[in-house]
Design a protein around this motif. Structure first.
Motif, PDB file in Angstrom:
ATOM      1  N   GLY A 123     -71.800 -55.035-122.194  1.00  6.34           N
ATOM      2  CA  GLY A 123     -72.690 -56.126-123.004  1.00  6.34           C
ATOM      3  C   GLY A 123     -72.382 -57.514-122.997  1.00  6.34           C
ATOM      4  N   GLU A 124     -70.998 -57.489-123.070  1.00  7.55           N
ATOM      5  CA  GLU A 124     -70.414 -58.975-123.334  1.00  7.55           C
ATOM      6  C   GLU A 124     -70.327 -59.817-121.867  1.00  7.55           C
ATOM      7  N   VAL A 125     -70.414 -59.109-120.933  1.00 12.80           N
ATOM      8  CA  VAL A 125     -70.319 -59.830-119.486  1.00 12.80           C
ATOM      9  C   VAL A 125     -71.570 -60.379-118.751  1.00 12.80           C
ATOM     10  N   GLU A 126     -72.610 -60.265-119.584  1.00 12.35           N
ATOM     11  CA  GLU A 126     -74.009 -60.652-118.887  1.00 12.35           C
ATOM     12  C   GLU A 126     -73.773 -61.941-118.321  1.00 12.35           C
ATOM     13  N   GLN A 127     -73.074 -63.032-118.965  1.00  9.31           N
ATOM     14  CA  GLN A 127     -73.021 -64.394-118.593  1.00  9.31           C
ATOM     15  C   GLN A 127     -71.912 -64.808-117.711  1.00  9.31           C
ATOM     16  N   LYS A 128     -71.000 -63.707-117.373  1.00 11.97           N
ATOM     17  CA  LYS A 128     -70.002 -63.937-116.464  1.00 11.97           C
ATOM     18  C   LYS A 128     -70.406 -63.877-114.820  1.00 11.97           C
ATOM     19  N   LYS A 129     -69.677 -64.525-113.941  1.00  9.43           N
ATOM     20  CA  LYS A 129     -70.073 -64.185-112.744  1.00  9.43           C
ATOM     21  C   LYS A 129     -69.667 -63.039-112.061  1.00  9.43           C
ATOM     22  N   CYS A 130     -70.168 -62.459-111.250  1.00  9.36           N
ATOM     23  CA  CYS A 130     -69.638 -61.221-110.695  1.00  9.36           C
ATOM     24  C   CYS A 130     -68.220 -61.156-110.224  1.00  9.36           C
ATOM     25  N   GLU A 131     -67.999 -62.292-109.751  1.00  6.61           N
ATOM     26  CA  GLU A 131     -66.536 -62.322-109.062  1.00  6.61           C
ATOM     27  C   GLU A 131     -65.523 -62.241-110.332  1.00  6.61           C
ATOM     28  N   GLU A 132     -65.855 -62.537-111.609  1.00  4.98           N
ATOM     29  CA  GLU A 132     -64.953 -62.523-112.588  1.00  4.98           C
ATOM     30  C   GLU A 132     -64.721 -61.015-113.059  1.00  4.98           C
ATOM     31  N   LEU A 133     -65.530 -60.158-112.565  1.00  2.00           N
ATOM     32  CA  LEU A 133     -65.123 -58.797-113.143  1.00  2.00           C
ATOM     33  C   LEU A 133     -64.160 -57.907-112.362  1.00  2.00           C
ATOM     34  N   SER A 134     -63.530 -56.932-112.949  1.00  2.00           N
ATOM     35  CA  SER A 134     -62.716 -56.231-112.287  1.00  2.00           C
ATOM     36  C   SER A 134     -63.622 -55.427-111.156  1.00  2.00           C
ATOM     37  N   LYS A 135     -62.935 -54.772-110.412  1.00  2.00           N
ATOM     38  CA  LYS A 135     -63.330 -53.784-109.272  1.00  2.00           C
ATOM     39  C   LYS A 135     -64.186 -52.713-110.032  1.00  2.00           C
ATOM     40  N   GLY A 136     -63.718 -52.158-111.256  1.00  4.32           N
ATOM     41  CA  GLY A 136     -64.492 -51.035-111.908  1.00  4.32           C
ATOM     42  C   GLY A 136     -65.790 -51.388-112.630  1.00  4.32           C
ATOM     43  N   MET A 137     -65.662 -52.846-113.260  1.00 10.39           N
ATOM     44  CA  MET A 137     -66.595 -53.111-113.888  1.00 10.39           C
ATOM     45  C   MET A 137     -67.836 -53.654-112.624  1.00 10.39           C
ATOM     46  N   GLN A 138     -67.502 -54.138-111.545  1.00  8.68           N
ATOM     47  CA  GLN A 138     -68.399 -54.183-110.506  1.00  8.68           C
ATOM     48  C   GLN A 138     -69.241 -53.050-109.916  1.00  8.68           C
ATOM     49  N   GLN A 139     -68.027 -52.024-109.979  1.00  4.27           N
ATOM     50  CA  GLN A 139     -68.717 -50.585-109.410  1.00  4.27           C
ATOM     51  C   GLN A 139     -69.878 -50.318-110.807  1.00  4.27           C
ATOM     52  N   LYS A 140     -69.570 -50.484-111.860  1.00  3.09           N
ATOM     53  CA  LYS A 140     -70.768 -50.117-112.722  1.00  3.09           C
ATOM     54  C   LYS A 140     -72.057 -50.993-112.786  1.00  3.09           C
ATOM     55  N   ILE A 141     -71.756 -52.321-112.481  1.00  2.00           N
ATOM     56  CA  ILE A 141     -72.817 -53.428-112.329  1.00  2.00           C
ATOM     57  C   ILE A 141     -73.502 -52.824-110.989  1.00  2.00           C
ATOM     58  N   GLN A 142     -72.929 -52.359-109.884  1.00  2.00           N
ATOM     59  CA  GLN A 142     -73.462 -51.935-108.885  1.00  2.00           C
ATOM     60  C   GLN A 142     -74.511 -50.502-109.168  1.00  2.00           C
ATOM     61  N   PHE A 143     -73.731 -49.770-109.796  1.00  2.00           N
ATOM     62  CA  PHE A 143     -74.671 -48.460-110.245  1.00  2.00           C
ATOM     63  C   PHE A 143     -75.901 -48.776-111.054  1.00  2.00           C
ATOM     64  N   ILE A 144     -75.693 -49.857-111.782  1.00  2.00           N
ATOM     65  CA  ILE A 144     -77.224 -50.209-112.649  1.00  2.00           C
ATOM     66  C   ILE A 144     -78.052 -50.737-111.417  1.00  2.00           C
ATOM     67  N   ALA A 145     -77.850 -51.584-110.670  1.00  2.00           N
ATOM     68  CA  ALA A 145     -78.680 -52.032-109.803  1.00  2.00           C
ATOM     69  C   ALA A 145     -79.279 -50.824-108.973  1.00  2.00           C
ATOM     70  N   ALA A 146     -78.571 -49.769-108.699  1.00  2.00           N
ATOM     71  CA  ALA A 146     -79.244 -48.592-107.919  1.00  2.00           C
ATOM     72  C   ALA A 146     -80.310 -47.816-108.885  1.00  2.00           C
ATOM     73  N   VAL A 147     -80.001 -47.914-110.012  1.00  2.00           N
ATOM     74  CA  VAL A 147     -80.777 -46.957-111.035  1.00  2.00           C
ATOM     75  C   VAL A 147     -81.846 -47.694-111.830  1.00  2.00           C
ATOM     76  N   ILE A 148     -81.903 -49.067-111.993  1.00  2.00           N
ATOM     77  CA  ILE A 148     -82.654 -50.046-112.898  1.00  2.00           C
ATOM     78  C   ILE A 148     -84.066 -49.761-112.802  1.00  2.00           C
ATOM     79  N   HIS A 149     -84.511 -49.622-111.547  1.00  2.00           N
ATOM     80  CA  HIS A 149     -85.939 -49.362-111.280  1.00  2.00           C
ATOM     81  C   HIS A 149     -86.554 -47.777-111.267  1.00  2.00           C
ATOM     82  N   LYS A 150     -85.612 -46.894-111.869  1.00  2.00           N
ATOM     83  CA  LYS A 150     -85.915 -45.581-112.113  1.00  2.00           C
ATOM     84  C   LYS A 150     -86.396 -45.186-110.804  1.00  2.00           C
ATOM     85  N   PRO A 151     -85.687 -44.784-109.757  1.00  3.45           N
ATOM     86  CA  PRO A 151     -86.010 -44.417-108.399  1.00  3.45           C
ATOM     87  C   PRO A 151     -86.224 -42.820-108.359  1.00  3.45           C
TER      88      PRO A 151
END
Length: 326
Positions: A123-151
């Motif tokens: 919740g605290e990273v929403e204003q950060k640029k994606c490149e500032e995140l660790s690889k694990g955080m980026q992976q969770k962000i990409q997972f959200i992108a895969a499920v946010i539209h309830k596929p």
């Protein structure tokens, strides 16, 4: 039940390399399937053909009733093996963009993004640029992108790779949550224990060919080693007494416990009772073969078949040479 995915006679080659060979597969709607096998087995190639990133040389692919995943792209969530986000975008902007791209109303997207970030502990990273995140955080962000539209269909290629145990468990729970919502889920992994913890059905691919396609329970029953795990009450068991039990064909020590092999036709329940009477035990149970055990057995079987085939070819060649000499 309708099929979410159907593959018929699918084949894909890269030059002389056969990546996928004569693959038939049906994944019903609402299924939870694990594609398992080692690196290079053909799992990712299969997923890319399902996603219409690659196209098969032969065969037919149907996805959600369409001849191409591109015709159902807004109903599919996909986490590729190659991780990637738009590094210069802020996290909330990236996720909102991906949500809208998949058909989510723009006025609702920001709230969905915020809710998902809280859910995965970011919740605290929403204003950060994606490149500032660790690889694990980026992976969770990409997972959200895969499920946010309830596929309706969620495809995850090696989703747990690189995650620590805490985040691995979090992602596992989220995958099960998506399945509970009604999504058809397919994920690939070369780490067999992950498939055991999640999937209902397993598809094992080895050297481009499907070697298993069944429920996890049925797979284990087919490869039942007829082995009992016996943990002695003291430092050691009375091994001669265990060996003398009716139906026992072998006893060996393995990691502080005894692996006891049973003969064909021997009732495991009866054998457990007789073993418990023969020597005091702190624990005794029927050993369940792991997917790793099963996979190794299949690889060894394939290697033995390949060796036998080569020996047959050598024999034929030798016979032909001898006939020519005559």
């Amino acid at each position: 039940m309708a099929a979410a995915i159907e593959l018929r006679g699918v084949r894909k080659t890269f030059g002389a390399k056969v990546a996928v060979d004569s693959l038939d597969l049906t994944v019903p709607e609402g299924g939870l399937y694990g594609f398992i096998g080692p690196n290079g087995a053909g799992k990712t190639t299969t997923i890319r053909m399902i996603m219409s990133i690659l196209f098969s040389d032969e065969g037919e692919v149907q996805v959600l009733g369409h001849g191409s995943a591109l015709d159902a792209k807004d109903r599919i969530g996909y986490l590729p093996e190659e991780r990637g986000v738009y590094k210069k975008m802020k996290v909330w902007e990236f996720l909102r963009f991906m949500a809208v791209l998949k058909g989510v109303d723009g006025s609702q997207a920001r709230g969905l993004v915020k809710g998902w970030l809280e859910k995965v502990g970011l919740g605290e990273v929403e204003q950060k640029k994606c490149e500032e995140l660790s690889k694990g955080m980026q992976q969770k962000i990409q997972f959200i992108a895969a499920v946010i539209h309830k596929p309706d269909l969620l495809i995850l290629d090696e989703p747990f790779s690189g995650l620590d145990p805490v985040n691995m468990r979090l992602l596992r729970d989220l995958v099960l949550e998506e399945h509970g919502r009604g999504a058809t889920v397919i994920f690939s992994t070369h780490v067999m224990v992950q498939a055991e913890q999640i999937c209902e059905n397993v598809v094992m691919i080895h050297e481009g060919r499907k070697r298993l396609d069944d429920t996890l329970g049925d797979v284990r029953r087919r490869f039942d080693p007829r082995t009992i795990r016996f943990e002695p009450l003291g430092d050691a068991a009375d091994v001669p007494a265990l060996k003398a039990v009716q139906g026992v064909t072998g006893v060996r020590l393995e990691n502080g416990a005894y692996e006891i092999a049973l003969g064909e036709g021997v009732s495991p329940a009866d054998a457990i009772a007789r073993l418990a009477a023969a020597s005091p035990a702190s624990g005794i149970e029927l050993h369940r073969p792991s997917l790793e055990d099963i996979f190794i057995a299949i690889v060894q079987e394939d290697a033995a078949d390949a060796e036998a085939a080569e020996q047959l070819r050598a024999s034929v060649r030798a016979g032909a040479a001898l006939g020519g000499a005559r």
